[in-house]
Design an enzyme around this catalytic site. Structure first.
Site, mmCIF file in Angstrom:
data_model
loop_
_atom_site.group_PDB
_atom_site.id
_atom_site.type_symbol
_atom_site.label_atom_id
_atom_site.label_comp_id
_atom_site.label_asym_id
_atom_site.label_seq_id
_atom_site.Cartn_x
_atom_site.Cartn_y
_atom_site.Cartn_z
ATOM 1 N N GLY A 173 0.606 -0.981 0.043
ATOM 2 C CA GLY A 173 -0.040 -0.022 -0.121
ATOM 3 C C GLY A 173 0.986 1.139 0.006
ATOM 4 O O GLY A 173 0.110 2.176 0.196
ATOM 5 N N SER A 213 2.272 -3.250 -3.636
ATOM 6 C CA SER A 213 2.306 -2.183 -4.721
ATOM 7 C C SER A 213 2.629 -2.786 -6.013
ATOM 8 O O SER A 213 2.897 -2.084 -7.081
ATOM 9 C CB SER A 213 3.195 -1.064 -4.219
ATOM 10 O OG SER A 213 3.078 -0.364 -3.049
HETATM 11 P P1 PGA Z 1 -0.988 -3.626 -2.379
HETATM 12 O O1 PGA Z 1 -1.461 -4.741 -1.239
HETATM 13 O O2 PGA Z 1 -1.195 -4.183 -3.488
HETATM 14 O O3 PGA Z 1 -2.184 -2.491 -2.025
HETATM 15 O O4 PGA Z 1 0.033 -2.997 -1.777
HETATM 16 C C1 PGA Z 1 -0.886 -5.827 -1.138
HETATM 17 C C2 PGA Z 1 -1.251 -6.824 0.040
HETATM 18 O O5 PGA Z 1 -1.439 -6.150 1.073
HETATM 19 O O6 PGA Z 1 -1.768 -7.947 -0.070
#
Ligand code: PGA
Length: 253
Positions: A173, A213
């Protein structure tokens, strides 16, 4: 082995209508795509609304309890998930470890209960930025893997359904994805940890996916450069166009 693309919707969307919109769009857009297994992990409450028996999509949950029934207010059991058509379940996500106090011992119980119910556990492991900067990444990953699979027997039946998600906490995230080289290093290390627990053939049969991400512009690099077997996508899995681009980009490899 098909490339796995796992959509972790976390605590989204907030309406059933939103869920249906997302699923219908994804279903129709990934129809003709080959060599990819797309797993949708919605919040528990939506699972029973999503029957994927005739489509390319697979259903997964974001968590599971370790007992099958009884006086455990608020919990959802492995047998319940199986009964609703789930094939996968994410276990040990860092958000569960940090916000809800999940320990390695709890993660181990969940992994074992999921296997017994016939679910494929997607074990999420990863180091924090501090751990990485202090050179502790290897120790952290090794401890997470070893304790999660404590008493998961060497039998093919138990091991062949496992999936590992390498998800460095600092990349989740944050918009700061792990580079393909770093992800490859982690993948090699994780495979070595698995090799210490299981026979070489079994260890090699366990898919290792990358999460943190992931977006359409970096998705393919984790398969081609980092040589991993799939992706776990959080935020971008809620954006139909972006998610479909991710699935397409790995199917074309
Ligand atoms: P993100 O989350 O792709 O938003 O970074 C990945 C996850 O927490 O599984």
């Amino acid at each position: 082995m098909k490339t796995l693309v796992i959509a972790n919707w976390k605590c989204n969307p907030t309406t059933l209508q939103g869920v249906k919109l997302l699923v219908d769009a994804i279903k129709s857009k990934v129809k003709g795509i080959k060599r990819v297994e797309v797993v949708i992990c919605p919040p528990f409450v939506y699972l029973s609304h999503l029957l994927f028996s005739t489509s390319k999509l697979r259903l997964g949950a974001q968590d599971v309890f370790w007992e099958n029934k009884g006086a455990y207010t608020g919990e959802v059991s492995p047998d319940m998930l199986k009964d609703l058509g789930c094939q996968y379940v994410i276990v040990g996500h860092s958000e569960r470890r940090s916000f809800f106090g999940e320990t390695d011992e709890m993660v181990n119980k969940k992994v074992k209960a999921a296997i017994l119910a016939g679910l494929r556990p997607i074990l999420s492991v990863g180091e924090s930025l501090e751990e990485r900067e202090k050179g502790k990444m290897g120790n952290v990953l090794k401890k997470q893997i070893t304790s999660a699979f404590n008493n998961v027997s060497r039998s093919k039946f138990q091991v062949s359904g496992l999936v590992i998600a390498y998800e460095p906490i600092w990349a989740i995230g944050s918009g700061k994805a792990c580079s393909p080289d770093e992800a490859m290093g982690a993948g090699i290390f994780l495979r070595r940890c698995l090799g210490a627990l299981y026979s070489r053939a079994l260890a090699e049969s366990i898919p290792i996916v990358y999460g943190g991400s992931v977006k359409a512009s970096n998705a393919a690099s984790y398969i081609t450069q980092a040589r991993l077997q799939g992706l776990l996508v959080g935020g971008a899995s809620l954006d139909i166009e972006e998610f479909v681009k991710i699935v397409k980009s790995v199917s074309e490899i």
